[in-house]
Enzyme design. Sequence first.
Site, PDB file in Angstrom:
ATOM      1  N   LYS A   1       0.829  -1.209   0.000  1.00  0.00           N
ATOM      2  CA  LYS A   1       0.000   0.000   0.000  1.00  0.00           C
ATOM      3  C   LYS A   1       0.864   1.260   0.000  1.00  0.00           C
ATOM      4  O   LYS A   1       0.511   2.262  -0.631  1.00  0.00           O
ATOM      5  CB  LYS A   1      -0.946  -0.012   1.202  1.00  0.00           C
ATOM      6  CG  LYS A   1      -2.093  -0.999   1.062  1.00  0.00           C
ATOM      7  CD  LYS A   1      -3.066  -0.924   2.221  1.00  0.00           C
ATOM      8  CE  LYS A   1      -4.243  -1.864   2.007  1.00  0.00           C
ATOM      9  NZ  LYS A   1      -5.244  -1.785   3.104  1.00  0.00           N
TER      10      LYS A   1
ATOM     11  N   ARG B   1       0.903   4.346  -2.647  1.00  0.00           N
ATOM     12  CA  ARG B   1       0.803   5.743  -2.195  1.00  0.00           C
ATOM     13  C   ARG B   1       1.927   6.597  -2.781  1.00  0.00           C
ATOM     14  O   ARG B   1       1.692   7.714  -3.259  1.00  0.00           O
ATOM     15  CB  ARG B   1       0.862   5.805  -0.666  1.00  0.00           C
ATOM     16  CG  ARG B   1      -0.404   5.378   0.044  1.00  0.00           C
ATOM     17  CD  ARG B   1      -0.301   5.713   1.514  1.00  0.00           C
ATOM     18  NE  ARG B   1      -1.491   5.351   2.260  1.00  0.00           N
ATOM     19  CZ  ARG B   1      -1.763   5.787   3.491  1.00  0.00           C
ATOM     20  NH1 ARG B   1      -0.902   6.592   4.097  1.00  0.00           N
ATOM     21  NH2 ARG B   1      -2.864   5.410   4.116  1.00  0.00           N
TER      22      ARG B   1
ATOM     23  N   HIS C   1      -2.655  -9.743  10.689  1.00  0.00           N
ATOM     24  CA  HIS C   1      -3.447  -8.537  10.908  1.00  0.00           C
ATOM     25  C   HIS C   1      -4.248  -8.648  12.209  1.00  0.00           C
ATOM     26  O   HIS C   1      -4.388  -7.654  12.951  1.00  0.00           O
ATOM     27  CB  HIS C   1      -4.373  -8.286   9.723  1.00  0.00           C
ATOM     28  CG  HIS C   1      -3.652  -8.112   8.416  1.00  0.00           C
ATOM     29  ND1 HIS C   1      -2.480  -7.405   8.312  1.00  0.00           N
ATOM     30  CD2 HIS C   1      -3.940  -8.546   7.165  1.00  0.00           C
ATOM     31  CE1 HIS C   1      -2.073  -7.406   7.057  1.00  0.00           C
ATOM     32  NE2 HIS C   1      -2.934  -8.094   6.339  1.00  0.00           N
TER      33      HIS C   1
END
Length: 261
Positions: free
Chosen positions: A88, A92, A220
């Site tokens: 991610k 970005r 997670h």
Amino acid sequence: MQGAHLVPGSFKDFNNLVEAVKLVDIVISAISGVHIQSHQILLQLKLVEAIKEAGNVKRFLPSEFGMDPAKFMQDTAMEPGKVTLDEKMVVRKAIEKAGIPFTYVSANCFAGYFLGGLCQFGKILPSRDFVILHGDDNKKAIYNNEDDIATYAIKTIDDPRTLNKTIYISPPKNILSQREVVQTWEKLIGKELQKITLSKEDFLASVKELDYAQQVGLSHYHDVNYQGCLTSFEIGDEEEASKLYPEVKYTSVEEYLKRYV
């Protein structure tokens, strides 16, 4: 959906993708980042290139919608789940390097993954008998109804206050520890559940026995339930969705759990 017009485009054909992007003002990516299904986060790099080439997009919302990889220190994230945060961040950086107007939406925990099973991995329905509590079960997380996540995301797309910022969906009624989630359920059913505590050491030992995709998912769960990563930093009112959009009547944890009674 009423009023929706489908525009076909393919990641396999760059020119086709560019032409599709030219037909819209806003791009919202919902590419999966879940390894047990189809993990395609880096496929968005093609979309970034297409948006840059098209040159007309006013706002891009990449597929974030979970924990903020920039806020949650990546050197403390559990392997192999850290790969999702790393990827991610790659997306970005590509967005920002290309100068594309963006909003990152950090939606924390999807209620469908967490609340239905009382924050237990692999459980989708709440037990009326017993529950496994993670560690000291006092680490708080943030649980959001998927419909509310969609509503807040749409609210941001033309809001100048959210341009080139990260917006957190952290409504106050939905910031609870696992024990508080369980207590909410017990109140609704009028019964106290038998509780079994799973230590961090036993949790980590159990993860080693699983395949790679499951290890990513449980990484997670570790970061959320044992480290409390979602509530380990402060955010301002100008960054929090329920403060920015008080007109949205979000679904509380208690209201969400009522569907299972």
